[in-house]
Design an enzyme around this catalytic site. Structure first.
Site, PDB file in Angstrom:
ATOM      1  N   HIS A 110      -7.057   4.594   7.308  1.00 38.04           N
ATOM      2  CA  HIS A 110      -6.295   4.274   6.094  1.00 38.04           C
ATOM      3  C   HIS A 110      -5.612   5.520   5.513  1.00 38.04           C
ATOM      4  CE1 HIS A 110      -5.086   1.950   2.654  1.00 38.04           C
ATOM      5  NE2 HIS A 110      -5.726   2.752   1.822  1.00 38.04           N
TER       6      HIS A 110
ATOM      7  N   HIS B 177      -3.615   0.657  -5.052  1.00 36.18           N
ATOM      8  CA  HIS B 177      -2.918  -0.479  -5.668  1.00 36.18           C
ATOM      9  C   HIS B 177      -3.207  -0.455  -7.162  1.00 36.18           C
ATOM     10  CE1 HIS B 177      -1.739  -3.163  -2.164  1.00 36.18           C
ATOM     11  NE2 HIS B 177      -2.320  -2.114  -1.594  1.00 36.18           N
TER      12      HIS B 177
ATOM     13  N   SER C 130       0.823  -1.220   0.000  1.00 39.38           N
ATOM     14  CA  SER C 130       0.000   0.000   0.000  1.00 39.38           C
ATOM     15  C   SER C 130       0.844   1.251   0.000  1.00 39.38           C
ATOM     16  CB  SER C 130      -0.858   0.072   1.270  1.00 39.38           C
ATOM     17  OG  SER C 130      -1.807  -0.913   1.278  1.00 39.38           O
TER      18      SER C 130
ATOM     19  N   TYR D 219      -8.232 -10.494   2.993  1.00 41.46           N
ATOM     20  CA  TYR D 219      -9.460  -9.792   3.410  1.00 41.46           C
ATOM     21  C   TYR D 219     -10.320  -9.325   2.234  1.00 41.46           C
ATOM     22  CZ  TYR D 219      -6.865  -5.383   2.690  1.00 41.46           C
ATOM     23  OH  TYR D 219      -6.125  -4.367   2.159  1.00 41.46           O
ATOM     24  N   GLU D 220      -9.756  -9.329   1.028  1.00 39.80           N
ATOM     25  CA  GLU D 220     -10.557  -8.952  -0.143  1.00 39.80           C
ATOM     26  C   GLU D 220     -11.516 -10.081  -0.534  1.00 39.80           C
ATOM     27  OE1 GLU D 220      -8.225  -6.605  -3.306  1.00 39.80           O
ATOM     28  OE2 GLU D 220      -6.660  -7.569  -2.125  1.00 39.80           O
TER      29      GLU D 220
ATOM     30  N   MET E 245      -1.578  -6.821   7.479  1.00 39.63           N
ATOM     31  CA  MET E 245      -2.583  -7.709   6.887  1.00 39.63           C
ATOM     32  C   MET E 245      -2.097  -8.368   5.595  1.00 39.63           C
ATOM     33  SD  MET E 245      -5.790  -5.108   7.299  1.00 39.63           S
ATOM     34  CE  MET E 245      -5.925  -4.021   8.734  1.00 39.63           C
ATOM     35  N   SER E 246      -0.790  -8.449   5.418  1.00 36.85           N
ATOM     36  CA  SER E 246      -0.282  -9.049   4.165  1.00 36.85           C
ATOM     37  C   SER E 246       0.984  -9.842   4.475  1.00 36.85           C
ATOM     38  CB  SER E 246       0.011  -7.940   3.160  1.00 36.85           C
ATOM     39  OG  SER E 246       1.054  -7.104   3.618  1.00 36.85           O
TER      40      SER E 246
ATOM     41  N   ASN F 161       1.919   3.837  11.207  1.00 38.63           N
ATOM     42  CA  ASN F 161       1.175   4.342  12.369  1.00 38.63           C
ATOM     43  C   ASN F 161       1.586   3.510  13.564  1.00 38.63           C
ATOM     44  OD1 ASN F 161      -0.573   2.306  10.645  1.00 38.63           O
ATOM     45  ND2 ASN F 161      -1.137   1.997  12.791  1.00 38.63           N
TER      46      ASN F 161
ATOM     47  N   HIS G 104      -4.988  -9.388  -1.116  1.00 37.33           N
ATOM     48  CA  HIS G 104      -5.095  -9.630   0.326  1.00 37.33           C
ATOM     49  C   HIS G 104      -6.182 -10.666   0.587  1.00 37.33           C
ATOM     50  CE1 HIS G 104      -3.597  -5.484  -0.105  1.00 37.33           C
ATOM     51  NE2 HIS G 104      -2.887  -5.745   0.967  1.00 37.33           N
TER      52      HIS G 104
ATOM     53  N   ALA H  56       2.944  -1.853   4.316  1.00 40.71           N
ATOM     54  CA  ALA H  56       2.649  -0.805   5.294  1.00 40.71           C
ATOM     55  C   ALA H  56       2.127  -1.537   6.528  1.00 40.71           C
ATOM     56  CB  ALA H  56       1.579   0.128   4.743  1.00 40.71           C
TER      57      ALA H  56
HETATM   58  N1  HPA Z   1      -2.622  -2.834  11.699  1.00 42.49           N
HETATM   59  C1  HPA Z   1      -2.744  -3.704  10.670  1.00 42.49           C
HETATM   60  N2  HPA Z   1      -2.403  -3.393   9.430  1.00 42.49           N
HETATM   61  C2  HPA Z   1      -1.900  -2.178   9.202  1.00 42.49           C
HETATM   62  C3  HPA Z   1      -1.744  -1.234  10.221  1.00 42.49           C
HETATM   63  C4  HPA Z   1      -2.125  -1.587  11.553  1.00 42.49           C
HETATM   64  O1  HPA Z   1      -2.028  -0.799  12.508  1.00 42.49           O
HETATM   65  N3  HPA Z   1      -1.236  -0.107   9.643  1.00 42.49           N
HETATM   66  C5  HPA Z   1      -1.071  -0.394   8.322  1.00 42.49           C
HETATM   67  N4  HPA Z   1      -1.473  -1.628   8.044  1.00 42.49           N
END
Ligand code: HPA
Length: 272
Positions: free
Chosen positions: A247, A62, A31, A86-87, A212-213, A236, A84, A114
């Protein structure tokens, strides 16, 4: 011939028909990190929706294409946009591009993402070389019949993130005067961000970052006998460590650090 090999053959034949020849490194761009592909020279670009058996990406930010060419003098095939779990894709679908890279002859993959920082010494914008991962997705892309011609039934994950590659990434960072953190990436399925209690648990379990990847792709890369370098961008602080998560902040941070990120990957590629 078994099914996966047959399907792979059709995909790789199509990609080769577009002019893709030898490849050294596969690049998976996470991302907000896809811009690196714009620096590839002598490119051949193949949109995912043209490639037989390739899924299409639904995540904003993406691009959804393969970019073949030269980066730092190395022959690379970059995924500008990944898939992903989750998609709604199966784990096999999420990792299919890694199978394709292996079938095309790459010897290594550089996986980027990310993610949220769990280690209390991290700050948003930090880059981290992944030392290891924890598969917390509850899933595994290797479940099902195993094709011995592709990889072993019980792959060894002891050196999943190739130790020499990690050292080379650190050397590249030093050359560039960039601070590079290192740590364990814990993979969740998403798509929601974690709860503060889950982050507390992740830290106790040994995670430095959550995302998440990456985990499914690295499992398949190891199964396929590929060397792996993983670079995370801490976008973050994870849940409970800052006021709230969104996001937009993830994308903003990747934009802020993209120059360092691109420089690090390019310098590392030179040294690999
Ligand atoms: N958690 C999960 N996935 C993420 C995060 C997070 O804080 N930041 C960017 N992708």
């Amino acid at each position: 011939m078994t099914q996966l090999s047959e399907v792979l053959q059709e995909t790789t034949q199509f990609i080769r028909s577009k002019g893709v020849k030898e490849i050294d490194f596969g690049l998976i761009l996470g991302s907000g990190l896809g811009e690196l592909a714009e620096e590839i020279e002598e490119t051949i670009v193949i949109p995912y929706d043209q490639i037989p058996f390739f899924p299409t990406s639904t995540v904003v930010g993406h691009a959804g294409q393969l970019v073949y060419g030269k980066l730092s003098g190395r022959k690379v095939l970059a995924m500008q946009g990944r898939f992903h779990f989750y998609e709604g894709h199966s784990m096999q679908t999420v990792t299919y591009p890694v199978r394709v890279m292996a079938a095309l002859g790459v010897h290594s993959v550089i996986v980027t993402n990310a993610c949220g920082g769990v280690n209390e010494s991290f700050v948003p914008g930090d880059l981290m070389v992944i030392t290891d991962h924890i598969n917390f997705t509850g899933q595994n892309p290797l479940i099902g019949p195993n094709e011995e011609t592709i990889g072993p039934r019980f792959p060894d994950m002891s050196d999943a993130y190739t130790a020499v590659y990690r050292e080379i990434a650190k050397e590249a960072a030093k050359k560039l005067n960039l601070s590079l953190k290192e740590g364990v990436y814990m993979g969740y399925s998403g798509p929601m961000y974690e709860t503060p209690a889950e982050i507390h648990m992740s830290r106790i379990m040994g995670a430095d970052a959550v995302g998440m990847s990456t985990v499914p792709e690295v499992i398949v890369a190891v199964h396929s006998g590929l060397k792996v370098l993983g670079i995370s961008c801490i976008t973050n602080l994870a849940a409970g460590m800052q006021v709230n998560l969104n996001h937009e902040e993830v994308v903003e941070t990747t934009q802020r650090v993209k120059h360092s990120f691109k420089a690090l990957i390019k310098e590392t590629l030179k040294l690999l």
